[in-house]
Design an enzyme around this catalytic site. Structure first.
Site, PDB file in Angstrom:
ATOM      1  N   CYS A  87     -23.051 -25.493 -50.893  1.00 24.53           N
ATOM      2  CA  CYS A  87     -24.227 -25.582 -50.269  1.00 24.53           C
ATOM      3  C   CYS A  87     -25.234 -24.637 -50.941  1.00 24.53           C
ATOM      4  O   CYS A  87     -24.846 -23.681 -51.297  1.00 24.53           O
ATOM      5  CB  CYS A  87     -24.018 -25.013 -48.948  1.00 24.53           C
ATOM      6  SG  CYS A  87     -25.359 -24.899 -47.625  1.00 24.53           S
ATOM      7  N   HIS A 129     -23.091 -32.837 -43.000  1.00 24.87           N
ATOM      8  CA  HIS A 129     -23.211 -31.302 -43.631  1.00 24.87           C
ATOM      9  C   HIS A 129     -24.889 -31.041 -43.089  1.00 24.87           C
ATOM     10  O   HIS A 129     -24.601 -29.885 -42.641  1.00 24.87           O
ATOM     11  CB  HIS A 129     -23.065 -31.274 -45.118  1.00 24.87           C
ATOM     12  CG  HIS A 129     -23.283 -30.048 -45.945  1.00 24.87           C
ATOM     13  ND1 HIS A 129     -22.297 -29.206 -46.302  1.00 24.87           N
ATOM     14  CD2 HIS A 129     -24.448 -29.296 -45.922  1.00 24.87           C
ATOM     15  CE1 HIS A 129     -22.969 -28.161 -46.885  1.00 24.87           C
ATOM     16  NE2 HIS A 129     -24.201 -28.128 -46.787  1.00 24.87           N
ATOM     17  N   GLU A 130     -25.647 -31.769 -43.600  1.00 24.19           N
ATOM     18  CA  GLU A 130     -27.044 -31.593 -43.112  1.00 24.19           C
ATOM     19  C   GLU A 130     -27.289 -31.428 -41.717  1.00 24.19           C
ATOM     20  O   GLU A 130     -27.920 -30.448 -41.184  1.00 24.19           O
ATOM     21  CB  GLU A 130     -27.998 -32.484 -43.875  1.00 24.19           C
ATOM     22  CG  GLU A 130     -27.736 -32.429 -45.468  1.00 24.19           C
ATOM     23  CD  GLU A 130     -27.742 -31.118 -46.045  1.00 24.19           C
ATOM     24  OE1 GLU A 130     -28.606 -30.162 -45.610  1.00 24.19           O
ATOM     25  OE2 GLU A 130     -27.224 -31.001 -47.185  1.00 24.19           O
ATOM     26  N   HIS A 133     -26.490 -28.028 -40.357  1.00 27.67           N
ATOM     27  CA  HIS A 133     -27.361 -27.074 -40.554  1.00 27.67           C
ATOM     28  C   HIS A 133     -28.538 -26.941 -39.481  1.00 27.67           C
ATOM     29  O   HIS A 133     -29.041 -25.956 -39.217  1.00 27.67           O
ATOM     30  CB  HIS A 133     -28.300 -27.092 -41.694  1.00 27.67           C
ATOM     31  CG  HIS A 133     -27.676 -26.656 -43.041  1.00 27.67           C
ATOM     32  ND1 HIS A 133     -27.424 -25.398 -43.166  1.00 27.67           N
ATOM     33  CD2 HIS A 133     -27.069 -27.443 -43.941  1.00 27.67           C
ATOM     34  CE1 HIS A 133     -26.770 -25.095 -44.413  1.00 27.67           C
ATOM     35  NE2 HIS A 133     -26.902 -26.356 -44.863  1.00 27.67           N
TER      36      HIS A 133
END
Length: 164
Positions: A87, A129-130, A133
């Site tokens: 990351c 993953h994004e 965030h």
């Protein structure tokens, strides 16, 4: 180009707010984010990682850059796989993370039009993953406390670099 926010920056822990204006400003921000992502050899970059607490990210898993705005995960396949992830907000840290192999998603493009698609493999992993965030969830939240303890010194070193 944007400065990448790293672990310890409070913006990374906030739940981002939905995008409501699909204007030239948003398009320029997305272009700058894509430039930043490529500069740092990333495959994805979420708005909070550049200090913008809004629900969008960019990604490129080999088919060119895609802007994903106000995303939703509609379906998650129960079949998972474990793979190493890095990351940009955690320089030089790579951890094994379990994620769904296939997902069905819905999001808006830069014109505000809705897009629905099924992703699998690497594309599904990057999207998840994004997406994390945007909800203030970081890769270290997806590993065991024991593994997090092993990374403690590295994490503290990263957090010390945050400009307050």
């Amino acid at each position: 180009m944007y400065r990448i926010r790293v672990f310890g920056d409070p913006v990374l822990r906030k739940r981002a707010k939905p995008v409501t204006k699909f204007d030239e400003n948003l398009k320029k921000t997305i272009e700058r984010m894509i430039e930043t992502m490529y500069h740092y050899d990333g495959v994805g970059l979420a708005a909070p990682q550049v200090g913008i607490s809004q629900r969008f990210f960019v990604m490129d898993v080999g088919n060119g850059p895609v802007a994903v705005i106000n995303p939703e995960i509609l379906e998650i396949d129960p079949e998972t796989e474990v793979a190493e992830e890095g990351c940009l907000s955690f320089p030089e840290i790579f951890v094994e993370i379990e994620r769904s192999k296939r997902i069905k998603v819905k999001y808006q493009n830069t014109r505000g039009e809705y897009v629905e698609e099924e992703l699998e493999g690497y594309a599904a992993r990057v999207f998840q993953h994004e997406f994390d965030h945007l909800n203030g969830v970081l890769i270290i939240d997806r590993i065991s406390p024991a593994k997090r303890l092993l990374l403690r010194k590295k994490l503290m070193d990263i957090a010390r670099t945050v400009k307050r």
